[in-house]
Design an enzyme around this catalytic site. Sequence first.
Site, PDB file in Angstrom:
ATOM      1  N   GLU A 138       0.809  -1.219   0.000  1.00 24.40           N
ATOM      2  CA  GLU A 138       0.000   0.000   0.000  1.00 24.40           C
ATOM      3  C   GLU A 138       0.843   1.270   0.000  1.00 24.40           C
ATOM      4  OE1 GLU A 138      -2.583  -3.258   1.752  1.00 24.40           O
ATOM      5  OE2 GLU A 138      -0.532  -2.541   2.105  1.00 24.40           O
ATOM      6  N   PHE A 200     -12.274  -7.196  13.627  1.00 26.47           N
ATOM      7  CA  PHE A 200     -11.140  -7.693  12.848  1.00 26.47           C
ATOM      8  C   PHE A 200     -10.731  -6.673  11.786  1.00 26.47           C
ATOM      9  CE2 PHE A 200      -9.614 -10.128   9.088  1.00 26.47           C
ATOM     10  CZ  PHE A 200      -8.413 -10.554   9.633  1.00 26.47           C
ATOM     11  N   GLN A 201      -9.465  -6.354  11.768  1.00 30.44           N
ATOM     12  CA  GLN A 201      -8.869  -5.387  10.850  1.00 30.44           C
ATOM     13  C   GLN A 201      -9.522  -4.006  10.942  1.00 30.44           C
ATOM     14  OE1 GLN A 201      -8.566  -7.100   6.867  1.00 30.44           O
ATOM     15  NE2 GLN A 201      -6.552  -7.938   7.406  1.00 30.44           N
ATOM     16  N   LYS A 250     -17.990  -0.788   5.193  1.00 33.74           N
ATOM     17  CA  LYS A 250     -18.311  -1.852   4.247  1.00 33.74           C
ATOM     18  C   LYS A 250     -19.804  -1.935   3.970  1.00 33.74           C
ATOM     19  CE  LYS A 250     -17.422  -6.751   3.309  1.00 33.74           C
ATOM     20  NZ  LYS A 250     -16.744  -7.992   3.800  1.00 33.74           N
ATOM     21  N   MET A 566      23.932   9.305   3.378  1.00 34.63           N
ATOM     22  CA  MET A 566      23.836  10.582   4.076  1.00 34.63           C
ATOM     23  C   MET A 566      24.086  10.410   5.569  1.00 34.63           C
ATOM     24  SD  MET A 566      23.540  13.794   3.616  1.00 34.63           S
ATOM     25  CE  MET A 566      22.636  14.253   2.138  1.00 34.63           C
TER      26      MET A 566
END
Length: 691
Positions: A138, A200-201, A250, A566
Amino acid sequence: MTDQTTAAPPGSGLAGTARKGPSPTPRDLAARAASRDAAESHPGPAGSGPAQPGAAAPGERPRSDGGSRHDAGHRDAAPRSEPAAAAGTRMTGASALVAALEQLGVDVVFGIPGGAILPLYDPLFDSPSVRHILVRHEQGAGHAATGYAQVTGRPGVCMATSGPGATNLVTPLSDAYMDSVPVVAITGQVPSNLIGTDGFQEADISGITLPVTKHNFLVTKAEDIARTVAEAFHVASTGRPGPVLVDVAKDALQAETEFRWPPVFDLPGYHPVTRPHSRQVREAARLIAGASRPVLYVGGGVLKAGASQELLELAELTGIPVVTTLMARGGFPGSHRQNLGMPGMHGTVAAVGALQKSDLLVTLGARFDDRVTGKLDSFAPGAAVVHADIDPAEISKNRRADVPIVGDCREVITELIAAVTSEFEAGHRTDLAAWWSQLDALRNTYPLGYDQPEDGSLAPQYVIERIGQIAGPDAIYVAGVGQHQMWAAQFISHERPGHWLNSGGAGTMGYAVPAAMGAKVADQAACVWAIDGDGCFQMTNQELATCAVEGIPVKIAIINNGNLGMVRQWQTLFYNERYSNTDLDREARTYDQALSREQPPPRRDPAAGGGTRIPDFVKLAEAYGCVGLRCEDAASVDAVIEQAMKINDRPVVVDFVVHRDAMVWPMVAAGTSNDDIIVARNMAPDWDVTE
């Protein structure tokens, strides 16, 4: 600020809410499936397919492939060609969201499906105009959307599911927020009756991203989806651009609603100012006409406003020297005589000196970032400040503005040109010859340069310089973060707006590969080079698979010095060469640890060069379906770059194995004054130099 519609309580009857009753038997389930199949084979008059897109968005680039990206994975079905959804058409919330994207002229989204957002992916599969690119992480979706937006000027779109999918977008959203890039992130959320239950999630992505988005929405009702998506695009692309998140429950995606377009916005209090106050513009013009040592201090806001041509006109009208920040490279031609280069921590001596010695800073779309100002109370001590920015919160945030101007940079500069012209015509104009003589002496005495390594290894600056010269000013250059980013800003002549992409404010390692992917999708005819470090590259190189599968032939130059360059430079300069956890290969780590402990170093394999072989980037590229090349000496650089330039059917990865201890100069150490800039180790410029 967050627009949160009230979550439905458990048992409210919304789609997705569990209902009590006897469990169905297998026979019941089979009967239901047969009934559903019969209904689908004889659809009613009110279809639920997504709407066709309306008129293309301003400046939209037509797709060049002329077809559908479904062909490979869905060969049996031809792309749909349905009429646009009329007002009042019944469809699911998911179909309404896809229809809204089509009406807004969206041609591509980057994302990964998952449980909470899966209802959206079903109608998206049938969209004839919205291409979905399946990324491998993602974070890659977010940076790709950013790269797309930076090239087109239109919002880039990314999608993720709830929980960890959404939280993986936090870094690219923060990156886009810092650099004022218009991005719309669409995330799935657990059903509304589960919000707040630690389902969940589940993750409160609206709350998590509140500090790093321009605005975000939580949508729990299907009827709010289309309007909210339209509002998100409006907020992302107007005023000071920025990322906006739309989190959709959802059950809202699954429920039916009436699709109506265009929607009526509901954004109380959002009224960005674009037109500057004419009195402030006139006062700025008066200061410009009377200044003896003025500087045009140009930031990324000029690019966001599409004001490069107006800036060129203002600069040539006034004859004032121009400095362009890291985010503004290409906003003013790098080869123009009035361009002194980049200011700040790794800016040119002439640019830094001009700011320090100026009596007037005309600041356009810049924000007095600490990397430009150094120690703030010692920055440009004798300068009055004109500060023009579309975001009023930036005015006088870090440095007090004597003449504040709130407005879009394009409109500000247009009005400033007219006001300055009036001042000049009235005979009010200061001769800048002495000022230019002083600046030219600094520019000629302390130009950008680099040394060739004494051991015969490859200088990274030379590699980047040659890429810029061979690919030319029309190529798009995308940099990661670190030494290679600074060298790419310094040694490539950036001549065009929108041809230099990098992570400036957040400094996000892993930005380059996915952002280059998004840039190439945005401009398929352009040659896109990602200049990346071996450390940055290993954070998001999985998106090479996306590029190979989706036919996105970017070119990646890995500046492989075998360490986190760096950080190693800072350890060399400020930590007594104690290289704690910056070597990326085992042999170099053992070698450096022995040196730091004043022990006899082990014998190094001379064949290993300066870079790391773990992983072998050529083999890794080939494993991802790309072309892998390697270059280890200066004599081969041009031939390898030209070989990469000829390959346009697949991504190309070039492993440039370079000297491990090259440094970025000039440098202003963090927290010190710009007056303390050093042009090489232990070497400061003479500010009183004359030609």
